[in-house]
Write an enzyme that holds these catalytic residues in place. Structure first.
Site, PDB file in Angstrom:
ATOM      1  N   GLY A 168       0.743 -12.257  -1.715  1.00 21.49           N
ATOM      2  CA  GLY A 168       1.246 -10.895  -1.536  1.00 21.49           C
ATOM      3  C   GLY A 168       2.688 -10.873  -1.055  1.00 21.49           C
ATOM      4  NE  ARG A 173      -6.095 -10.076  -9.284  1.00 22.67           N
ATOM      5  CZ  ARG A 173      -6.668  -9.041  -8.700  1.00 22.67           C
ATOM      6  NH1 ARG A 173      -7.939  -9.055  -8.408  1.00 22.67           N
ATOM      7  NH2 ARG A 173      -5.966  -7.977  -8.377  1.00 22.67           N
ATOM      8  CE1 TYR A 200      -2.755  -1.015   5.028  1.00 22.43           C
ATOM      9  CE2 TYR A 200      -1.221   0.589   5.912  1.00 22.43           C
ATOM     10  CZ  TYR A 200      -1.539  -0.721   5.617  1.00 22.43           C
ATOM     11  OH  TYR A 200      -0.653  -1.713   5.901  1.00 22.43           O
TER      12      TYR A 200
END
Ligand code: SER
Length: 318
Positions: free
Chosen positions: A11, A36, A143
């Site tokens: 990320g 992934r 979030y």
């Protein structure tokens, strides 16, 4: 000797943090992981071990921690604010169950844990300017809810089980290596790409909306500094306010115009992200981080703009 597992290593933060940690602690001592494999991370893949890891599967975390004799987990795998609003159930599952699984493995295997919180842990009822370290936290995004719950859970594991948990409340992070994955502050990254590519940018956040921001080198510095801080000096743990600058779209555009005078900014405001931005602070008070572990950022808006434009120019081959 630290043996570190990074989750979410491909990320925006993880891709740069993993490389820095490998330089500081040795390539063999930093295991990168992600749900992934993604293209474009050759340097990271070649410099050390990479494991496929879905943090919603606690057994997988436990196996990898044991296999590599991990004693420090840097848990970055999370869904950001805008993507979270599009799929709140997924955001809860990844952000909350992921963190819970990491903390359980840390408790069983004796690992310390760093995980970031965010300016999203604040909401409409929080004081907006010089937002204190300890204040009202009633966010209205999924979030933000997972970030507040995460802060509390990390503190709980410290007090109840002695797990060495630490975290910071990051503002919007600006970087040129890997794009952010669907947050509200992402405009402040996209604007630099577009300034170089087309000399204009259409902003999804409205004029006059101030948010805290930070350049990635400072964010990486904060993680390593807090991880290595003397625990005796930490009165807070989860999570410290940190900031480097606060600006609205007009101010970042003005900074870009110092290098690209013809740069044009217009607006097509996204109501979802605008509402999120308005519920967040204008500027944080980071004095607890400064006092307890010596936090101080190196970059302000103009020095960040200069470096971003130089680095991106090379990256984009312009
Ligand atoms: N940059 C994040 C977001 O916008 C804030 O933590 O979601």
């Amino acid at each position: 000797m630290r043996k570190i597992l990074v989750t979410g290593a491909l990320g925006q933060i993880g891709s740069e943090l993993t490389m820095l940690l490998r330089k500081e602690y040795g390539n063999d001592n930093v295991i990168a992981s992600s749900r992934r494999y993604k293209e474009g991370h050759d340097k990271l893949m070649e410099s050390g071990v990479f494991e496929i890891l879905d943090v919603t599967d606690g057994k997988q975390i436990s196996e990898i921690v044991r296999k590599h004799k991990i004693n420090t987990i840097i848990h970055l795998a999370a869904v950001l604010s805008a993507v979270g609003e599009a799929n709140p159930q997924q955001a809860w599952n990844i952000n909350m169950n992921g963190l819970y699984n990491v903390l359980e493995v840390a408790r069983e295997e004796g690992c310390s844990v760093f995980t970031p919180s965010s300016i999203a842990a604040f909401g409409d009822s929080t004081p907006k300017d010089k937002t204190p370290q300890d204040t009202i936290q009633r966010p209205n995004t999924i979030y933000g809810v997972t970030k507040v719950a995460g802060e509390l859970l990390c503190d709980y594991y410290f007090h109840k089980y002695g797990v060495d948990t630490r975290g910071v409340r990051f503002p919007g992070l600006i970087s040129y290596e890997t794009l952010p994955g669907g947050g509200t502050t992402d405009y402040a990254v996209h604007i630099y790409y577009e300034a170089l590519k087309s000399k204009r940018y259409t902003c999804f956040i409205a004029k006059g909306t101030k948010m805290d921001m930070m350049y990635m080198p400072d964010a990486l510095k904060a993680i390593v500094q807090l991880m290595e801080a003397d625990p005796a000096k930490l009165k807070h743990r989860n999570a410290f306010n940190v900031t480097a600058m606060s600006f609205d779209p007009e101010e970042i555009a003005a900074s870009i115009r110092k290098y690209i005078p013809e740069f044009e900014l217009d607006y097509d405001v996204d109501p979802v992200r605008q509402a999120i931005a308005e519920s967040w602070p204008n500027s944080l008070d980071d004095s607890a981080a400064r006092e307890e572990w010596g936090w101080s950022p190196d970059y302000d808006l103009d020095s960040m703009t200069k470096d971003m434009l130089e680095k991106l120019k090379v990256k984009l081959g312009l």
